[in-house]
Scaffold this motif. Sequence first.
Motif, mmCIF file in Angstrom:
data_model
loop_
_atom_site.group_PDB
_atom_site.id
_atom_site.type_symbol
_atom_site.label_atom_id
_atom_site.label_comp_id
_atom_site.label_asym_id
_atom_site.label_seq_id
_atom_site.Cartn_x
_atom_site.Cartn_y
_atom_site.Cartn_z
ATOM 1 N N VAL A 1 17.969 7.707 6.844
ATOM 2 C CA VAL A 1 16.990 6.710 7.252
ATOM 3 C C VAL A 1 15.565 7.190 6.943
ATOM 4 O O VAL A 1 14.670 6.365 6.703
ATOM 5 C CB VAL A 1 17.155 6.359 8.744
ATOM 6 N N MET A 2 15.371 8.499 6.903
ATOM 7 C CA MET A 2 14.071 9.027 6.485
ATOM 8 C C MET A 2 13.799 8.674 5.019
ATOM 9 O O MET A 2 12.684 8.278 4.651
ATOM 10 C CB MET A 2 14.015 10.532 6.682
ATOM 11 N N VAL A 3 14.826 8.796 4.184
ATOM 12 C CA VAL A 3 14.696 8.415 2.775
ATOM 13 C C VAL A 3 14.369 6.929 2.664
ATOM 14 O O VAL A 3 13.493 6.516 1.886
ATOM 15 C CB VAL A 3 15.993 8.745 2.002
ATOM 16 N N PHE A 4 15.055 6.110 3.461
ATOM 17 C CA PHE A 4 14.786 4.668 3.439
ATOM 18 C C PHE A 4 13.339 4.374 3.843
ATOM 19 O O PHE A 4 12.691 3.491 3.274
ATOM 20 C CB PHE A 4 15.740 3.935 4.383
ATOM 21 N N ALA A 5 12.831 5.112 4.826
ATOM 22 C CA ALA A 5 11.456 4.894 5.278
ATOM 23 C C ALA A 5 10.450 5.263 4.189
ATOM 24 O O ALA A 5 9.427 4.593 4.025
ATOM 25 C CB ALA A 5 11.185 5.707 6.545
ATOM 26 N N VAL A 6 10.750 6.325 3.449
ATOM 27 C CA VAL A 6 9.878 6.719 2.343
ATOM 28 C C VAL A 6 9.876 5.629 1.267
ATOM 29 O O VAL A 6 8.816 5.236 0.767
ATOM 30 C CB VAL A 6 10.325 8.071 1.748
ATOM 31 N N VAL A 7 11.061 5.135 0.924
ATOM 32 C CA VAL A 7 11.163 4.067 -0.071
ATOM 33 C C VAL A 7 10.434 2.824 0.412
ATOM 34 O O VAL A 7 9.703 2.170 -0.349
ATOM 35 C CB VAL A 7 12.641 3.745 -0.366
ATOM 36 N N LEU A 8 10.615 2.480 1.694
ATOM 37 C CA LEU A 8 9.957 1.304 2.255
ATOM 38 C C LEU A 8 8.446 1.427 2.155
ATOM 39 O O LEU A 8 7.749 0.459 1.820
ATOM 40 C CB LEU A 8 10.372 1.141 3.722
ATOM 41 N N CYS A 9 7.933 2.624 2.427
ATOM 42 C CA CYS A 9 6.487 2.843 2.381
ATOM 43 C C CYS A 9 5.957 2.781 0.945
ATOM 44 O O CYS A 9 4.987 2.064 0.661
ATOM 45 C CB CYS A 9 6.155 4.191 3.014
ATOM 46 N N VAL A 10 6.586 3.520 0.038
ATOM 47 C CA VAL A 10 6.122 3.553 -1.353
ATOM 48 C C VAL A 10 6.229 2.168 -1.988
ATOM 49 O O VAL A 10 5.292 1.692 -2.656
ATOM 50 C CB VAL A 10 6.935 4.587 -2.164
ATOM 51 N N TRP A 11 7.358 1.506 -1.771
ATOM 52 C CA TRP A 11 7.554 0.159 -2.308
ATOM 53 C C TRP A 11 6.521 -0.812 -1.731
ATOM 54 O O TRP A 11 5.931 -1.626 -2.448
ATOM 55 C CB TRP A 11 8.980 -0.303 -1.984
ATOM 56 N N GLY A 12 6.292 -0.704 -0.422
ATOM 57 C CA GLY A 12 5.323 -1.594 0.213
ATOM 58 C C GLY A 12 3.921 -1.412 -0.323
ATOM 59 O O GLY A 12 3.188 -2.385 -0.530
ATOM 60 N N LEU A 13 3.517 -0.156 -0.551
ATOM 61 C CA LEU A 13 2.175 0.114 -1.072
ATOM 62 C C LEU A 13 2.027 -0.352 -2.517
ATOM 63 O O LEU A 13 0.963 -0.837 -2.921
ATOM 64 C CB LEU A 13 1.877 1.611 -0.975
ATOM 65 N N ARG A 14 3.077 -0.204 -3.293
ATOM 66 C CA ARG A 14 3.007 -0.571 -4.707
ATOM 67 C C ARG A 14 3.127 -2.082 -4.929
ATOM 68 O O ARG A 14 2.548 -2.622 -5.866
ATOM 69 C CB ARG A 14 4.112 0.154 -5.490
ATOM 70 N N ALA A 15 3.877 -2.757 -4.062
ATOM 71 C CA ALA A 15 4.168 -4.175 -4.292
ATOM 72 C C ALA A 15 3.180 -5.111 -3.613
ATOM 73 O O ALA A 15 3.211 -6.325 -3.858
ATOM 74 C CB ALA A 15 5.584 -4.498 -3.810
ATOM 75 N N HIS A 16 2.293 -4.575 -2.761
ATOM 76 C CA HIS A 16 1.374 -5.440 -2.028
ATOM 77 C C HIS A 16 -0.067 -4.980 -2.240
ATOM 78 O O HIS A 16 -0.345 -3.785 -2.269
ATOM 79 C CB HIS A 16 1.711 -5.445 -0.535
ATOM 80 N N ALA A 17 -0.941 -5.949 -2.367
ATOM 81 C CA ALA A 17 -2.350 -5.653 -2.628
ATOM 82 C C ALA A 17 -3.017 -5.028 -1.409
ATOM 83 O O ALA A 17 -2.530 -5.147 -0.278
ATOM 84 C CB ALA A 17 -3.081 -6.933 -3.019
ATOM 85 N N LYS A 18 -4.138 -4.365 -1.649
ATOM 86 C CA LYS A 18 -4.891 -3.763 -0.553
ATOM 87 C C LYS A 18 -5.289 -4.846 0.452
ATOM 88 O O LYS A 18 -5.697 -5.936 0.080
ATOM 89 C CB LYS A 18 -6.147 -3.080 -1.084
ATOM 90 N N GLY A 19 -5.148 -4.515 1.711
ATOM 91 C CA GLY A 19 -5.455 -5.469 2.760
ATOM 92 C C GLY A 19 -4.253 -6.231 3.271
ATOM 93 O O GLY A 19 -4.328 -6.877 4.321
ATOM 94 N N HIS A 20 -3.134 -6.165 2.556
ATOM 95 C CA HIS A 20 -1.931 -6.862 3.017
ATOM 96 C C HIS A 20 -1.358 -6.116 4.215
ATOM 97 O O HIS A 20 -1.242 -4.890 4.207
ATOM 98 C CB HIS A 20 -0.890 -6.920 1.887
#
Length: 319
Positions: free
Chosen positions: A71-90
């Motif tokens: 689940v730690m790996v999933f959280a890392v993926v969730l964070c990296v994916w979220g930062l890359r796929a969403h614009a600043k301020g989202h």
Amino acid sequence: MSSSSRGYRVFSWFTLAFSLLVVLWGAYVRATGSGAGCGDHWPVCNGEVVPRAPSVQTLIEYTHRVTSGLVMVFAVVLCVWGLRAHAKGHPVRTGAVLSLVFMVTEAALGAALVLFKMVADNESIARAWWMGAHLLNTFLLVGALALTCWWAGGGERLTWRRQGMTGWLVVGSLVGLLTLGVSGAIAALGDTLYPATSLAEGLRQDVSPTAHILLRLRVLHPVLAVLVGALVVFSAGMVARLRPSPAVRRSAMQLGMLYALQLVAGLVNVALLAPVWMQLVHLLLADVVWIVLVRLSAAGLALGAPRTDVKLKSELSLS
């Protein structure tokens, strides 16, 4: 919604669901006294990366460590994916980062419990503090993941500014449930360390002046459950009136029904002398109640949420 956005939303829900399974397995570790299954070693288990000829307790504890790592790996993926796929301020970016932060602190608290031997038969008051801190962080983690799911599904950014009574109702409910959760962790620890053979014996333990402090504290949980429940259900109804969006109303209705079910589960848990399976059901319901309250809070405090209090003020100023 694009296919990438849908994919991220599905993954965020998957991460939340898997996290709940890890939380429940962690409670199973505590309830079965398997916290010392790997000794006082961390991250290795009894000095080995993969334990050989493990006991049942070792298997239970080792499984929890493996799933926690996943689940730690999933959280890392969730964070990296979220930062890359969403614009600043989202808002998703905030939720994903907070989820990873609380996932790291969750792992740190779990490791500390093992390294400081706050597991198995340890009955010190220090262990109760550690368990309370662990539960508090778990709720914050689950809340951050729930917010990430909410925002990934198109929920608006929330704001605390100029929320008036709504803000106070939300804060009171959130703090109330966090306090109730901590008392529940301490009560569950008392049930594990000092199991009663009958309901009458359990009640005598709760009121005995010579009983261990964990048993004397246990009686606070059902009292808080009723008081906090009244606060949460009342606040949810008021927020639904002040911020009458479909999402808020739906969450308020769900919250009332789930909390009633949670109270029933608590009574059954006491009547059955806290069997392990019932402790897990009780904890799962507590987590679901918390998730629904977080979603209600997010919808009620959203920037674009309809506001009857503003309408009322406008009518008063015109009259």
